[in-house]
Design a protein around this motif. Structure first.
Motif, PDB file in Angstrom:
ATOM      1  N   GLU A 216      63.539   2.346  23.987  1.00  0.00           N
ATOM      2  CA  GLU A 216      63.190   3.505  23.149  1.00  0.00           C
ATOM      3  C   GLU A 216      61.860   4.120  23.585  1.00  0.00           C
ATOM      4  OE1 GLU A 216      63.462   2.693  18.975  1.00  0.00           O
ATOM      5  OE2 GLU A 216      65.465   1.830  19.175  1.00  0.00           O
ATOM      6  N   ALA A 217      60.865   3.278  23.848  1.00  0.00           N
ATOM      7  CA  ALA A 217      59.561   3.788  24.282  1.00  0.00           C
ATOM      8  C   ALA A 217      59.679   4.475  25.636  1.00  0.00           C
ATOM      9  CB  ALA A 217      58.541   2.655  24.346  1.00  0.00           C
ATOM     10  N   ALA A 218      60.452   3.884  26.529  1.00  0.00           N
ATOM     11  CA  ALA A 218      60.626   4.486  27.853  1.00  0.00           C
ATOM     12  C   ALA A 218      61.336   5.833  27.741  1.00  0.00           C
ATOM     13  CB  ALA A 218      61.392   3.539  28.765  1.00  0.00           C
ATOM     14  N   LEU A 219      62.331   5.900  26.898  1.00  0.00           N
ATOM     15  CA  LEU A 219      63.037   7.171  26.705  1.00  0.00           C
ATOM     16  C   LEU A 219      62.115   8.243  26.128  1.00  0.00           C
ATOM     17  CD1 LEU A 219      66.558   6.038  25.474  1.00  0.00           C
ATOM     18  CD2 LEU A 219      66.047   7.477  27.454  1.00  0.00           C
ATOM     19  N   ARG A 220      61.229   7.842  25.215  1.00  0.00           N
ATOM     20  CA  ARG A 220      60.257   8.805  24.675  1.00  0.00           C
ATOM     21  C   ARG A 220      59.378   9.346  25.803  1.00  0.00           C
ATOM     22  NH1 ARG A 220      60.033   5.140  20.423  1.00  0.00           N
ATOM     23  NH2 ARG A 220      58.105   4.210  21.193  1.00  0.00           N
ATOM     24  N   ARG A 221      58.952   8.459  26.723  1.00  0.00           N
ATOM     25  CA  ARG A 221      58.121   8.894  27.853  1.00  0.00           C
ATOM     26  C   ARG A 221      58.852   9.919  28.720  1.00  0.00           C
ATOM     27  NH1 ARG A 221      57.525   3.534  28.648  1.00  0.00           N
ATOM     28  NH2 ARG A 221      55.774   2.708  27.528  1.00  0.00           N
ATOM     29  N   LEU A 222      60.176   9.809  28.740  1.00  0.00           N
ATOM     30  CA  LEU A 222      60.985  10.708  29.565  1.00  0.00           C
ATOM     31  C   LEU A 222      61.584  11.851  28.747  1.00  0.00           C
ATOM     32  CD1 LEU A 222      62.787   8.035  31.756  1.00  0.00           C
ATOM     33  CD2 LEU A 222      60.966   9.596  32.467  1.00  0.00           C
ATOM     34  N   GLY A 223      61.008  12.105  27.602  1.00  0.00           N
ATOM     35  CA  GLY A 223      61.462  13.216  26.769  1.00  0.00           C
ATOM     36  C   GLY A 223      62.880  13.034  26.243  1.00  0.00           C
ATOM     37  N   GLY A 224      63.317  11.784  26.132  1.00  0.00           N
ATOM     38  CA  GLY A 224      64.646  11.507  25.598  1.00  0.00           C
ATOM     39  C   GLY A 224      65.771  11.684  26.606  1.00  0.00           C
ATOM     40  N   ASN A 225      65.432  11.882  27.867  1.00  0.00           N
ATOM     41  CA  ASN A 225      66.440  12.111  28.904  1.00  0.00           C
ATOM     42  C   ASN A 225      67.049  10.779  29.351  1.00  0.00           C
ATOM     43  OD1 ASN A 225      67.895  12.758  31.232  1.00  0.00           O
ATOM     44  ND2 ASN A 225      66.457  14.375  31.813  1.00  0.00           N
ATOM     45  N   ALA A 226      68.131  10.391  28.694  1.00  0.00           N
ATOM     46  CA  ALA A 226      68.779   9.102  28.969  1.00  0.00           C
ATOM     47  C   ALA A 226      69.357   9.035  30.377  1.00  0.00           C
ATOM     48  CB  ALA A 226      69.866   8.829  27.935  1.00  0.00           C
ATOM     49  N   ALA A 227      69.889  10.146  30.869  1.00  0.00           N
ATOM     50  CA  ALA A 227      70.464  10.156  32.220  1.00  0.00           C
ATOM     51  C   ALA A 227      69.384   9.901  33.264  1.00  0.00           C
ATOM     52  CB  ALA A 227      71.176  11.478  32.481  1.00  0.00           C
ATOM     53  N   LEU A 228      68.230  10.517  33.075  1.00  0.00           N
ATOM     54  CA  LEU A 228      67.118  10.303  34.000  1.00  0.00           C
ATOM     55  C   LEU A 228      66.632   8.860  33.939  1.00  0.00           C
ATOM     56  CD1 LEU A 228      65.015  11.318  36.024  1.00  0.00           C
ATOM     57  CD2 LEU A 228      63.618  12.046  34.071  1.00  0.00           C
ATOM     58  N   TYR A 229      66.521   8.323  32.734  1.00  0.00           N
ATOM     59  CA  TYR A 229      66.082   6.932  32.564  1.00  0.00           C
ATOM     60  C   TYR A 229      67.039   5.978  33.274  1.00  0.00           C
ATOM     61  CZ  TYR A 229      64.480   2.654  30.214  1.00  0.00           C
ATOM     62  OH  TYR A 229      64.003   1.388  29.930  1.00  0.00           O
ATOM     63  N   GLU A 230      68.319   6.193  33.080  1.00  0.00           N
ATOM     64  CA  GLU A 230      69.312   5.329  33.726  1.00  0.00           C
ATOM     65  C   GLU A 230      69.217   5.432  35.256  1.00  0.00           C
ATOM     66  OE1 GLU A 230      74.087   4.376  33.547  1.00  0.00           O
ATOM     67  OE2 GLU A 230      73.216   5.771  32.122  1.00  0.00           O
ATOM     68  N   LYS A 231      69.029   6.629  35.748  1.00  0.00           N
ATOM     69  CA  LYS A 231      68.908   6.838  37.198  1.00  0.00           C
ATOM     70  C   LYS A 231      67.684   6.099  37.744  1.00  0.00           C
ATOM     71  CE  LYS A 231      68.442  10.520  40.608  1.00  0.00           C
ATOM     72  NZ  LYS A 231      68.357  11.968  40.821  1.00  0.00           N
ATOM     73  N   ILE A 232      66.568   6.194  37.047  1.00  0.00           N
ATOM     74  CA  ILE A 232      65.338   5.525  37.480  1.00  0.00           C
ATOM     75  C   ILE A 232      65.491   4.008  37.391  1.00  0.00           C
ATOM     76  CG2 ILE A 232      62.892   5.190  36.989  1.00  0.00           C
ATOM     77  CD1 ILE A 232      62.848   8.122  35.995  1.00  0.00           C
ATOM     78  N   LEU A 233      66.155   3.533  36.343  1.00  0.00           N
ATOM     79  CA  LEU A 233      66.387   2.093  36.214  1.00  0.00           C
ATOM     80  C   LEU A 233      67.187   1.559  37.397  1.00  0.00           C
ATOM     81  CD1 LEU A 233      67.220   1.653  32.422  1.00  0.00           C
ATOM     82  CD2 LEU A 233      65.239   0.728  33.644  1.00  0.00           C
ATOM     83  N   MET A 234      68.192   2.296  37.820  1.00  0.00           N
ATOM     84  CA  MET A 234      69.009   1.839  38.949  1.00  0.00           C
ATOM     85  C   MET A 234      68.198   1.845  40.246  1.00  0.00           C
ATOM     86  SD  MET A 234      71.820   0.825  37.729  1.00  0.00           S
ATOM     87  CE  MET A 234      71.122   0.424  36.149  1.00  0.00           C
ATOM     88  N   LYS A 235      67.289   2.788  40.393  1.00  0.00           N
ATOM     89  CA  LYS A 235      66.419   2.818  41.573  1.00  0.00           C
ATOM     90  C   LYS A 235      65.428   1.656  41.557  1.00  0.00           C
ATOM     91  CE  LYS A 235      66.640   7.619  42.821  1.00  0.00           C
ATOM     92  NZ  LYS A 235      66.276   8.121  44.117  1.00  0.00           N
ATOM     93  N   PHE A 236      65.100   1.155  40.368  1.00  0.00           N
ATOM     94  CA  PHE A 236      64.195   0.024  40.241  1.00  0.00           C
ATOM     95  C   PHE A 236      64.708  -1.163  41.057  1.00  0.00           C
ATOM     96  CE2 PHE A 236      63.168  -4.009  38.163  1.00  0.00           C
ATOM     97  CZ  PHE A 236      61.785  -3.971  38.195  1.00  0.00           C
TER      98      PHE A 236
END
Length: 120
Positions: free
Chosen positions: A17-37
């Motif tokens: 939830e905190a990470a999504l807030r940092r990304l303005g709620g953009n779940a698709a972007l968060y998921e993409k960045i997580l996979m790049k991790f």
């Protein structure tokens, strides 16, 4: 992102939830960045560097991983990285090496949670 992945990440010490807030709620972007991790090489450098008493490399890699993991809400991993970083900076090699297993455990937990998402 599947609910089971969110739950697995939570169990691995990730505040999605905190990470999504940092990304303005953009779940698709968060998921993409997580996979790049999963492609980040910082973790793979820390253990061997500590084993070889190469504290400069260990510090750089642990600090990088700390920043990336903190930005992605991986609080447990970020805290474990900070522990290693702080000991290296304090010129405390044995405590840094002793802190590494917790870092490895936290990293592996995150990777397992992400692997479930990647294979979904």
């Amino acid at each position: 992102m599947e609910e089971k992945t969110v739950l697995a990440l939570g169990e691995a010490g990730v505040d999605t939830e905190a990470a999504l807030r940092r990304l303005g709620g953009n779940a698709a972007l968060y998921e993409k960045i997580l996979m790049k991790f999963l492609d980040d090489q910082s973790f793979s450098e820390i253990g061997p560097a500590l084993d070889q008493d190469d504290y400069e490399t260990a510090l750089k890699a642990a600090h990088t991983l700390k920043g990336v993991s903190a930005n992605l809400g991986m609080d447990r991993l970020a805290d474990a990285c900070a522990e290693v970083v702080n000991h290296i900076r304090a010129n405390e090699p044995d405590p840094a090496k002793n802190a590494y297993p917790e870092l490895e455990k936290a990293y592996r937990a995150v990777c397992m949670a992400l692997a479930n998402e990647e294979n979904a």
